[in-house]
Design a protein around this motif. Sequence first.
Motif, PDB file in Angstrom:
ATOM      1  N   SER A   1       0.886  -1.210  -0.018  1.00  0.00           N
ATOM      2  CA  SER A   1       0.057   0.010   0.197  1.00  0.00           C
ATOM      3  C   SER A   1       1.097   1.168   0.051  1.00  0.00           C
ATOM      4  CB  SER A   1      -1.012   0.006   1.147  1.00  0.00           C
ATOM      5  OG  SER A   1      -1.948  -0.984   1.044  1.00  0.00           O
ATOM      6  N   VAL A   2       0.525   2.123  -0.815  1.00  0.00           N
ATOM      7  CA  VAL A   2       1.260   3.422  -0.930  1.00  0.00           C
ATOM      8  C   VAL A   2       0.244   4.498  -1.121  1.00  0.00           C
ATOM      9  CG1 VAL A   2       3.359   2.475  -2.175  1.00  0.00           C
ATOM     10  CG2 VAL A   2       1.497   2.977  -3.480  1.00  0.00           C
ATOM     11  N   ASP A   3       0.855   5.757  -1.242  1.00  0.00           N
ATOM     12  CA  ASP A   3      -0.253   6.976  -1.305  1.00  0.00           C
ATOM     13  C   ASP A   3      -0.474   7.101  -3.091  1.00  0.00           C
ATOM     14  OD1 ASP A   3      -0.048   7.791   1.306  1.00  0.00           O
ATOM     15  OD2 ASP A   3       1.980   8.630   0.854  1.00  0.00           O
ATOM     16  N   VAL A   4       0.704   6.708  -3.754  1.00  0.00           N
ATOM     17  CA  VAL A   4       0.294   7.063  -5.073  1.00  0.00           C
ATOM     18  C   VAL A   4       0.958   6.109  -6.048  1.00  0.00           C
ATOM     19  CG1 VAL A   4       0.556   8.667  -7.132  1.00  0.00           C
ATOM     20  CG2 VAL A   4       0.673   9.528  -4.917  1.00  0.00           C
ATOM     21  N   ILE A   5       0.209   5.582  -6.755  1.00  0.00           N
ATOM     22  CA  ILE A   5       0.575   4.443  -7.897  1.00  0.00           C
ATOM     23  C   ILE A   5       0.724   5.309  -9.334  1.00  0.00           C
ATOM     24  CG2 ILE A   5      -0.275   2.356  -9.501  1.00  0.00           C
ATOM     25  CD1 ILE A   5      -1.209   1.067  -6.886  1.00  0.00           C
ATOM     26  N   PHE A   6       1.693   4.957  -9.918  1.00  0.00           N
ATOM     27  CA  PHE A   6       2.069   5.398 -11.411  1.00  0.00           C
ATOM     28  C   PHE A   6       1.872   4.239 -12.175  1.00  0.00           C
ATOM     29  CE2 PHE A   6       3.846   8.763  -8.658  1.00  0.00           C
ATOM     30  CZ  PHE A   6       3.339  10.067  -9.469  1.00  0.00           C
ATOM     31  N   ALA A   7       1.215   4.058 -12.995  1.00  0.00           N
ATOM     32  CA  ALA A   7       1.064   2.863 -13.781  1.00  0.00           C
ATOM     33  C   ALA A   7       1.440   3.314 -15.406  1.00  0.00           C
ATOM     34  CB  ALA A   7      -0.258   2.510 -13.956  1.00  0.00           C
ATOM     35  N   ALA A   8       2.604   2.611 -15.723  1.00  0.00           N
ATOM     36  CA  ALA A   8       3.149   2.694 -17.004  1.00  0.00           C
ATOM     37  C   ALA A   8       3.159   1.435 -17.635  1.00  0.00           C
ATOM     38  CB  ALA A   8       4.743   3.253 -16.844  1.00  0.00           C
ATOM     39  N   THR A   9       2.152   0.892 -17.836  1.00  0.00           N
ATOM     40  CA  THR A   9       1.661  -0.343 -18.641  1.00  0.00           C
ATOM     41  C   THR A   9       1.065  -0.144 -20.038  1.00  0.00           C
ATOM     42  OG1 THR A   9      -0.322  -0.196 -17.480  1.00  0.00           O
ATOM     43  CG2 THR A   9       1.290  -1.542 -16.349  1.00  0.00           C
ATOM     44  N   PRO A  10       1.020  -1.046 -20.945  1.00  0.00           N
ATOM     45  CA  PRO A  10       0.618  -0.856 -22.329  1.00  0.00           C
ATOM     46  C   PRO A  10      -0.906  -0.693 -22.059  1.00  0.00           C
ATOM     47  CG  PRO A  10       1.998  -2.881 -22.219  1.00  0.00           C
ATOM     48  CD  PRO A  10       1.742  -2.533 -20.779  1.00  0.00           C
ATOM     49  N   HIS A  11      -1.541  -0.213 -23.297  1.00  0.00           N
ATOM     50  CA  HIS A  11      -2.905   0.177 -23.015  1.00  0.00           C
ATOM     51  C   HIS A  11      -3.689  -1.013 -22.888  1.00  0.00           C
ATOM     52  CE1 HIS A  11      -1.451   4.205 -24.749  1.00  0.00           C
ATOM     53  NE2 HIS A  11      -1.424   3.712 -25.849  1.00  0.00           N
ATOM     54  N   GLY A  12      -4.668  -0.762 -22.011  1.00  0.00           N
ATOM     55  CA  GLY A  12      -5.634  -2.113 -21.821  1.00  0.00           C
ATOM     56  C   GLY A  12      -5.280  -2.706 -20.537  1.00  0.00           C
TER      57      GLY A  12
END
Lengths: 348, 348, 348, 348
Positions: B68-79
């Motif tokens: 668990s964190v404050d912020v998730i940055f998601a850098a995954t392919p579309h979908g």
Amino acid sequence: MSSETYTATVIGGTGFTGGELLRLLAGHPNFEITQATSRSKANKTVGHSHPNLRELDLRFSSPDDLESVDVIFAATPHGVSMEQIDTFYEHADTVVDLSADFRLNTAEQYEEWYDGHSAPEYLDKSVYALPELTREELPGAELIASGGCNATSTILGLKPLFDADILSGGEDIVVDVKVGSSEGGAGGGAASSHPERSGIVRPYAPISHRHEAEIEQFLGISVSFTVHAVDMIRGSSATCHVFPGQPVSKGDLWKAYRGSYEDEPFMRLVAGGGGVYRYPEPKAVAGTNIGEVGFELDPSNKRIVAFSAIDNMMKGSAGQAIHGANVALGLDETAGLEFAGLHPVGAP
Amino acid sequence: MSSETYTATVIGGTGFTGGELLRLLAGHPNFEITQATSRSKANKTVGHSHPNLRELDLRFSSPDDLESVDVIFAATPHGVSMEQIDTFYEHADTVVDLSADFRLNTAEQYEEWYDGHSAPEYLDKSVYALPELTREELPGAELIASGGCNATSTILGLKPLFDADILSGGEDIVVDVKVGSSEGGAGGGAASSHPERSGIVRPYAPISHRHEAEIEQFLGISVSFTVHAVDMIRGSSATCHVFPGQPVSKGDLWKAYRGSYEDEPFMRLVAGGGGVYRYPEPKAVAGTNIGEVGFELDPSNKRIVAFSAIDNMMKGSAGQAIHGANVALGLDETAGLEFAGLHPVGAP
Amino acid sequence: MSSETYTATVIGGTGFTGGELLRLLAGHPNFEITQATSRSKANKTVGHSHPNLRELDLRFSSPDDLESVDVIFAATPHGVSMEQIDTFYEHADTVVDLSADFRLNTAEQYEEWYDGHSAPEYLDKSVYALPELTREELPGAELIASGGCNATSTILGLKPLFDADILSGGEDIVVDVKVGSSEGGAGGGAASSHPERSGIVRPYAPISHRHEAEIEQFLGISVSFTVHAVDMIRGSSATCHVFPGQPVSKGDLWKAYRGSYEDEPFMRLVAGGGGVYRYPEPKAVAGTNIGEVGFELDPSNKRIVAFSAIDNMMKGSAGQAIHGANVALGLDETAGLEFAGLHPVGAP
Amino acid sequence: MSSETYTATVIGGTGFTGGELLRLLAGHPNFEITQATSRSKANKTVGHSHPNLRELDLRFSSPDDLESVDVIFAATPHGVSMEQIDTFYEHADTVVDLSADFRLNTAEQYEEWYDGHSAPEYLDKSVYALPELTREELPGAELIASGGCNATSTILGLKPLFDADILSGGEDIVVDVKVGSSEGGAGGGAASSHPERSGIVRPYAPISHRHEAEIEQFLGISVSFTVHAVDMIRGSSATCHVFPGQPVSKGDLWKAYRGSYEDEPFMRLVAGGGGVYRYPEPKAVAGTNIGEVGFELDPSNKRIVAFSAIDNMMKGSAGQAIHGANVALGLDETAGLEFAGLHPVGAP
């Protein structure tokens, strides 16, 4: 088909297009190089300037020591040939000029885009060499003005649309051209130094590029023309965004491009097939006299996107000059221009 | 201005934009990296994928082991994000997504340009992060959809013309974009191999590029959009050929661009000054979150040529995501994004 | 650790290393730029020469109008600083010189590799800045001679072998260096023009490169030194082929390199791990002050292959100068030099 | 000189060297292409893989459908030809193999550097094609093993020193090779993707490169061999640092290199003349079958620095294979290999 041999001189032999002329003439079955001139490098070997021509047993002559030959190829900066044209004719029957000096029809046009013209009486006599357009006028021509690189790529990309009456002249056309560093010539300078010139997308002629004059003269239209310098050495790639006034199908486009070019020895249609190279690509024609053209149809915007790619130094300059001379002298059109290009290659 | 510190996880840390997120977060005064995930490289060091981050004492975690964190940055392919979005919210308060999954307003739009959307209920909640447009909506946002690279460069180049009422929406606009190889991602493949990808001017999206959807959503217009791959690594350079319906002066353009951007911390106006870099240039902003915009006026064609250049991985992706998060969390807008770029540099 | 602020002037601000000095000083917590000089571009903005510094509100001054500051950084061609050194001291307490003028110990050495020296009395006073070697001598230094780029990469690669007594000085050492185009400076010229300079492997200093003098002075050996120009912009990569007179194991090498550098803030050991970047690589350190070193052991030839990679403009010039000044002035060693570099990036 | 025409098949036609073979054979006066095989692209056009060969009216065949021809050229990965060699001879009189399978004299050598050999009985029969070394053995050869790229560049650079007894075999020789990305083949992969592969100086074979075996077999020496990948597409450039046991003058070197190569049709001596290209340069020979060699003498280190540059796909592979076949079949040595190269060009 003539099998005669013509003697030839290259004026301005140290420049990039001068070097290409020498390479092509040295491998041409109907030409024999008599001289290559250079004021700054007189008496130096041709290989000193062009490492690929180290085997050529030839030294640059001073332009003051011209010998008489059959054909003079002039690869000098704009403005030089018009000053020397009488001298050229004292030493040759045929002059093929690679500069812009004799490309336009009238002194007024020239003055609008360049400067005052010092030999306007020759403008009438010159034949523009973009053989796909002007093949009929070239035989016997004594003054040949080889087409400009970015004009050539643009005209080749758009011509089938006019031939097939898809365009009539009043349409909006945006031409966004990408060119290689050889267009800047052999001189150097801070903007073309490797650290500054590498990796760029530089709008070097955002508006008012002089080749618009040639496009307008031959296609009868004014295009919105912008030229970017990108990281390649050879190449002029024109992307033409065209908005026809009438519905057009992909079949119409195939028919138009095939109709204009199917018998052309140097034209190749590349439009969305498989593989890595699905559209015209400068590096696929680097070192060759081939022009690639292709297209896509954007139904949502009623737009044709026409692509065209040439090697600016070949189909856009020295190759086109030889091609023009071949036609003018009644030689095999493809003589000396058979090189197929390389793969893979780095533009080139 | 908040000086709080937020814990953060990067989903998809081995990709190029994942690497940029890690670089930026590692140097950001208000973030502390908790995890970087990768299924294929779980337990390998971050430096194994990103040589510039060898000093970072961090190994990739499996995406199945989220903390668990404050912020998730998601850098995954579309979908991917739309499938994982509920999981993300189980582990974070704020999600910043770099894919296209939450950029469009409706599932219909998404389906038109991509595929069916599996989490349409989140589309309403997401705020598009192109802070020069959406700054007011970002504070407190819990789902941030960072703008697409080519949409960002295009929107930034055109926005002042709408702000200043030079354009109203019905005009013809051609956008010819040139992009670097990092847009193809870290995967490899024949078309992006060095021998094939070097020196190209490849029309990789001649028509129907998906970023048109974002442009249309934010500017309210349909543009004629074509994307070329050229030989650089980072960069998205948009050349917008615009035909306004009314007379425009260069002064009007200066006023428009200054008006839109003079208070923007990341925008730079470059329009025809001296030196080698007279227009927006990707390599002048490589590695930075800066957007350069500029223009020329072509009186003969009643055309505005608007130029825009960004680093596709920064202002067009990871930098924009951090910028958006900074605004959303009430941090200094420029925190972690101060790098000024290099000169000379090779794009970069 | 001092937190004082020092005023600084950059002499020769239009050059590439001058630009890097300005970039670093602008972001340095302990320096404040007072002036940047240029004779040819006096009164032009710094951004005119360095597009990444367009935000810097500074114009070049004539070098005739020097103001008094704490530190002068001189980034002029070899031979200029020795002529100006008295003037520099009239305007500053500390001089950091990036040229070769004060790197060698004696006028005789200088004359052997360069020309006659006009200020030999300063040679004694100068401290060579390659802090990994000369950290102890730098505090309080008033004249700092920042190490040469190719000497720095070579010395960093070989030093651990001397530190660990694997080499004693009589061994055969071949150093084959590959450098980027920024080493040629901002001037241009035919050999460094993009068409000629792209894609080369040019032996530009096959023998007798001047940096041999620095290597000999600091390592006490004469190396067989050859420098090639390759297609990158930033970078000096030294491959040292070393033939030790005694058996050596890979463990010995790990111990040697770790021993020399494990506490060094800017040194990174990269020796055959996984991933794409398994050895020192210029593009992995582009824009940073980091030096990467690594090695392989060739048992069949009793050879150590030691690799070293730096950014010639940073660790090999401007970064090293700032690093030296940081140590000399008692500042945090890494102040202003924290940039981690980018990935992916094109050297850079 | 024979003017016969031979039918030919290219095995492995989609690879880079397969494409070069097809290009060369298509332009060769004595060969006629019967088939080009590819398992993965059977039935696709040759132009699908090689854009420069779009005019070639030929589709790939399955390797299972071999027709009988005069000559088979095999351009498959190492290990394939030895498995297929009997099949090849069922369909051809002469086999020219471009892989390493038949280059070494004994199965023991092969196993030391590669793997076990499955057709050792053919090792005796094969003739190594590096015609400058093995011209006498080639006529009539039925199995030709075309020399490896980096072995060829190295052998060509060093051979004159052995021919002239400047070296006798016991000397220390360091060979530092720089190669282009085409050596990695057409397959792609993360390490050869454009973002990772651009601008590098990557020690890809720091020690133990397999071509050492060929060098040792032909020169009778063990060299200290290191190969770097640099940013070019075509090219193998070998810098040989040689320490002769006896005094040598520059005149001795000129005599040695002229003596070995003055009658060679594809060798060019380039040693310190004027102009931009003063030493062997891969881009000066890109696309050609030419080998450039040159040297400098470093008196202070009693060192000869010998340079050698070839196009790895031509003189180092497909060109050398054709050259070998020309000699073996009694054809004009230079037939089909006349291309002079381009200038300027980007390696290429």
